[in-house]
Design a protein around this motif. Structure first.
Motif, PDB file in Angstrom:
ATOM      1  N   LEU A 199       0.842  -1.194   0.000  1.00  0.00           N
ATOM      2  CA  LEU A 199       0.000   0.000   0.000  1.00  0.00           C
ATOM      3  C   LEU A 199       0.883   1.252   0.000  1.00  0.00           C
ATOM      4  N   LYS A 200       0.513   2.219  -0.804  1.00  0.00           N
ATOM      5  CA  LYS A 200       1.296   3.460  -0.931  1.00  0.00           C
ATOM      6  C   LYS A 200       0.872   4.524   0.077  1.00  0.00           C
ATOM      7  N   ARG A 201      -0.393   4.468   0.528  1.00  0.00           N
ATOM      8  CA  ARG A 201      -0.891   5.441   1.498  1.00  0.00           C
ATOM      9  C   ARG A 201      -1.906   4.772   2.403  1.00  0.00           C
ATOM     10  N   LEU A 202      -1.920   5.269   3.631  1.00  0.00           N
ATOM     11  CA  LEU A 202      -2.879   4.806   4.625  1.00  0.00           C
ATOM     12  C   LEU A 202      -3.380   6.016   5.392  1.00  0.00           C
ATOM     13  N   TRP A 203      -4.510   5.870   6.052  1.00  0.00           N
ATOM     14  CA  TRP A 203      -5.090   6.939   6.862  1.00  0.00           C
ATOM     15  C   TRP A 203      -4.983   6.517   8.313  1.00  0.00           C
ATOM     16  N   ILE A 204      -4.642   7.460   9.176  1.00  0.00           N
ATOM     17  CA  ILE A 204      -4.535   7.192  10.602  1.00  0.00           C
ATOM     18  C   ILE A 204      -5.456   8.153  11.339  1.00  0.00           C
ATOM     19  N   GLY A 205      -6.290   7.612  12.225  1.00  0.00           N
ATOM     20  CA  GLY A 205      -7.206   8.446  12.993  1.00  0.00           C
ATOM     21  C   GLY A 205      -8.147   7.594  13.817  1.00  0.00           C
ATOM     22  N   LEU A 206      -8.858   8.247  14.709  1.00  0.00           N
ATOM     23  CA  LEU A 206      -9.789   7.540  15.580  1.00  0.00           C
ATOM     24  C   LEU A 206     -10.954   6.939  14.793  1.00  0.00           C
ATOM     25  N   THR A 207     -11.422   7.664  13.777  1.00  0.00           N
ATOM     26  CA  THR A 207     -12.520   7.205  12.926  1.00  0.00           C
ATOM     27  C   THR A 207     -12.165   7.502  11.471  1.00  0.00           C
ATOM     28  N   PRO A 208     -12.863   6.889  10.523  1.00  0.00           N
ATOM     29  CA  PRO A 208     -12.606   7.237   9.124  1.00  0.00           C
ATOM     30  C   PRO A 208     -12.809   8.734   8.847  1.00  0.00           C
ATOM     31  N   LYS A 217      -2.364   5.146  20.052  1.00  0.00           N
ATOM     32  CA  LYS A 217      -2.697   3.821  19.516  1.00  0.00           C
ATOM     33  C   LYS A 217      -3.975   3.944  18.695  1.00  0.00           C
ATOM     34  N   LEU A 218      -3.807   4.311  17.438  1.00  0.00           N
ATOM     35  CA  LEU A 218      -4.955   4.600  16.582  1.00  0.00           C
ATOM     36  C   LEU A 218      -5.170   3.542  15.507  1.00  0.00           C
ATOM     37  N   PRO A 219      -6.404   3.447  15.035  1.00  0.00           N
ATOM     38  CA  PRO A 219      -6.673   2.578  13.887  1.00  0.00           C
ATOM     39  C   PRO A 219      -5.999   3.110  12.621  1.00  0.00           C
ATOM     40  N   VAL A 220      -5.714   2.187  11.712  1.00  0.00           N
ATOM     41  CA  VAL A 220      -5.129   2.504  10.421  1.00  0.00           C
ATOM     42  C   VAL A 220      -6.134   2.061   9.362  1.00  0.00           C
ATOM     43  N   PHE A 221      -6.398   2.950   8.401  1.00  0.00           N
ATOM     44  CA  PHE A 221      -7.404   2.688   7.368  1.00  0.00           C
ATOM     45  C   PHE A 221      -6.772   2.727   5.978  1.00  0.00           C
ATOM     46  N   ALA A 222      -7.389   2.029   5.035  1.00  0.00           N
ATOM     47  CA  ALA A 222      -6.979   2.080   3.634  1.00  0.00           C
ATOM     48  C   ALA A 222      -8.214   2.327   2.775  1.00  0.00           C
ATOM     49  N   GLN A 223      -7.994   2.968   1.628  1.00  0.00           N
ATOM     50  CA  GLN A 223      -9.074   3.101   0.653  1.00  0.00           C
ATOM     51  C   GLN A 223      -9.359   1.703   0.094  1.00  0.00           C
ATOM     52  N   LEU A 224     -10.604   1.356  -0.008  1.00  0.00           N
ATOM     53  CA  LEU A 224     -11.010   0.053  -0.518  1.00  0.00           C
ATOM     54  C   LEU A 224     -10.375  -0.220  -1.882  1.00  0.00           C
ATOM     55  N   ASP A 225     -10.331   0.795  -2.744  1.00  0.00           N
ATOM     56  CA  ASP A 225      -9.770   0.628  -4.089  1.00  0.00           C
ATOM     57  C   ASP A 225      -8.265   0.390  -4.081  1.00  0.00           C
ATOM     58  N   ASP A 226      -7.575   0.769  -2.993  1.00  0.00           N
ATOM     59  CA  ASP A 226      -6.124   0.578  -2.914  1.00  0.00           C
ATOM     60  C   ASP A 226      -5.734  -0.829  -2.473  1.00  0.00           C
ATOM     61  N   LEU A 227      -6.685  -1.572  -1.922  1.00  0.00           N
ATOM     62  CA  LEU A 227      -6.386  -2.921  -1.421  1.00  0.00           C
ATOM     63  C   LEU A 227      -6.282  -3.914  -2.572  1.00  0.00           C
ATOM     64  N   PRO A 228      -5.434  -4.938  -2.422  1.00  0.00           N
ATOM     65  CA  PRO A 228      -5.339  -5.965  -3.467  1.00  0.00           C
ATOM     66  C   PRO A 228      -6.681  -6.665  -3.637  1.00  0.00           C
ATOM     67  N   PRO A 229      -6.953  -7.162  -4.847  1.00  0.00           N
ATOM     68  CA  PRO A 229      -8.226  -7.844  -5.062  1.00  0.00           C
ATOM     69  C   PRO A 229      -8.345  -9.095  -4.203  1.00  0.00           C
ATOM     70  N   LEU A 230      -9.572  -9.401  -3.826  1.00  0.00           N
ATOM     71  CA  LEU A 230      -9.836 -10.599  -3.029  1.00  0.00           C
ATOM     72  C   LEU A 230      -9.742 -11.841  -3.902  1.00  0.00           C
ATOM     73  N   GLN A 231      -9.333 -12.932  -3.295  1.00  0.00           N
ATOM     74  CA  GLN A 231      -9.285 -14.215  -3.987  1.00  0.00           C
ATOM     75  C   GLN A 231     -10.677 -14.846  -3.946  1.00  0.00           C
ATOM     76  N   PRO A 232     -10.960 -15.793  -4.837  1.00  0.00           N
ATOM     77  CA  PRO A 232     -12.270 -16.465  -4.798  1.00  0.00           C
ATOM     78  C   PRO A 232     -12.544 -17.043  -3.400  1.00  0.00           C
ATOM     79  N   GLY A 233     -13.745 -16.810  -2.901  1.00  0.00           N
ATOM     80  CA  GLY A 233     -14.135 -17.295  -1.586  1.00  0.00           C
ATOM     81  C   GLY A 233     -13.792 -16.351  -0.447  1.00  0.00           C
ATOM     82  N   GLU A 234     -12.985 -15.301  -0.710  1.00  0.00           N
ATOM     83  CA  GLU A 234     -12.657 -14.319   0.318  1.00  0.00           C
ATOM     84  C   GLU A 234     -13.673 -13.183   0.282  1.00  0.00           C
ATOM     85  N   PHE A 235     -13.847 -12.521   1.427  1.00  0.00           N
ATOM     86  CA  PHE A 235     -14.742 -11.376   1.498  1.00  0.00           C
ATOM     87  C   PHE A 235     -14.305 -10.494   2.654  1.00  0.00           C
ATOM     88  N   PHE A 236     -14.751  -9.254   2.625  1.00  0.00           N
ATOM     89  CA  PHE A 236     -14.511  -8.335   3.735  1.00  0.00           C
ATOM     90  C   PHE A 236     -15.616  -8.544   4.756  1.00  0.00           C
TER      91      PHE A 236
END
Length: 179
Positions: free
Chosen positions: A40-49, A89-108
């Protein structure tokens, strides 16, 4: 960040502590495949999205310890332990479009929220309202009409099948599980 941007942010990890003195941090991945964090090239850091700020990922590598796999990450603008401690100690977020594609049978997991929950004999139980992340396993919070929410351990002994496409989870209840 406008709402169209933060609505596409997905939690991918949690900063837990500093690693070394130069701003590198340990991130506990939220995925069953921690490798998803590595490219991933960029991530978001914060308490909420809504309040998260974007950061360029300068480096990412995995480390195995007795507690499991963590990602060691460096972000632009975070150069010291003090910079990292200011974040907390904050959550780390990624844009859905930046994530690698899911493999067959995988889901979020968030794609399951709202799914109908039924027993193995077809009896309706309710709708999946939330998923609680615990150290041992996830717990499905099932909203039931006129009753208290049911807590279903997301383990093979109770969850027989999950079909994200049709929005249905089949469970095998034991005595007392749905009382």
């Amino acid at each position: 960040m406008d709402s169209s941007s933060w609505e596409n942010l997905l939690t991918v990890g949690q900063i837990v502590k500093a690693h070394g003195l130069k701003g590198e941090c340990k991130v506990v991945p939220e995925s069953d495949d921690p490798n998803r964090l590595l490219n991933l090239k960029r991530l978001w850091i914060g308490l909420t999205p809504q309040t998260a700020r974007p950061y360029k990922v300068e480096s990412a590598r995995l480390q195995t310890s007795k507690r499991g796999i963590t990602a060691l990450m460096r972000f632009s603008g975070i150069n010291t332990v003090n910079d990292l401690q200011a974040l907390g100690k904050l959550p780390v977020f990624a844009q859905l479009d930046d994530l690698p594609p899911l493999q067959p049978g995988e889901f979020f997991l968030h794609d399951l929220v709202g799914a109908a929950v039924v027993t193995d004999d077809g009896t309706p139980v309710g709708r999946l309202k939330d998923i609680l992340d615990t150290p041992s396993y996830d717990i499905y919070v099932v909203e039931r009409s006129g009753k208290q929410d049911a807590l279903i351990p997301a383990v093979p002994e109770f969850v027989m099948s999950t079909d994200v496409k049709i929005g249905r989870i089949v469970i095998r209840p034991i005595n007392g599980l749905l009382d």
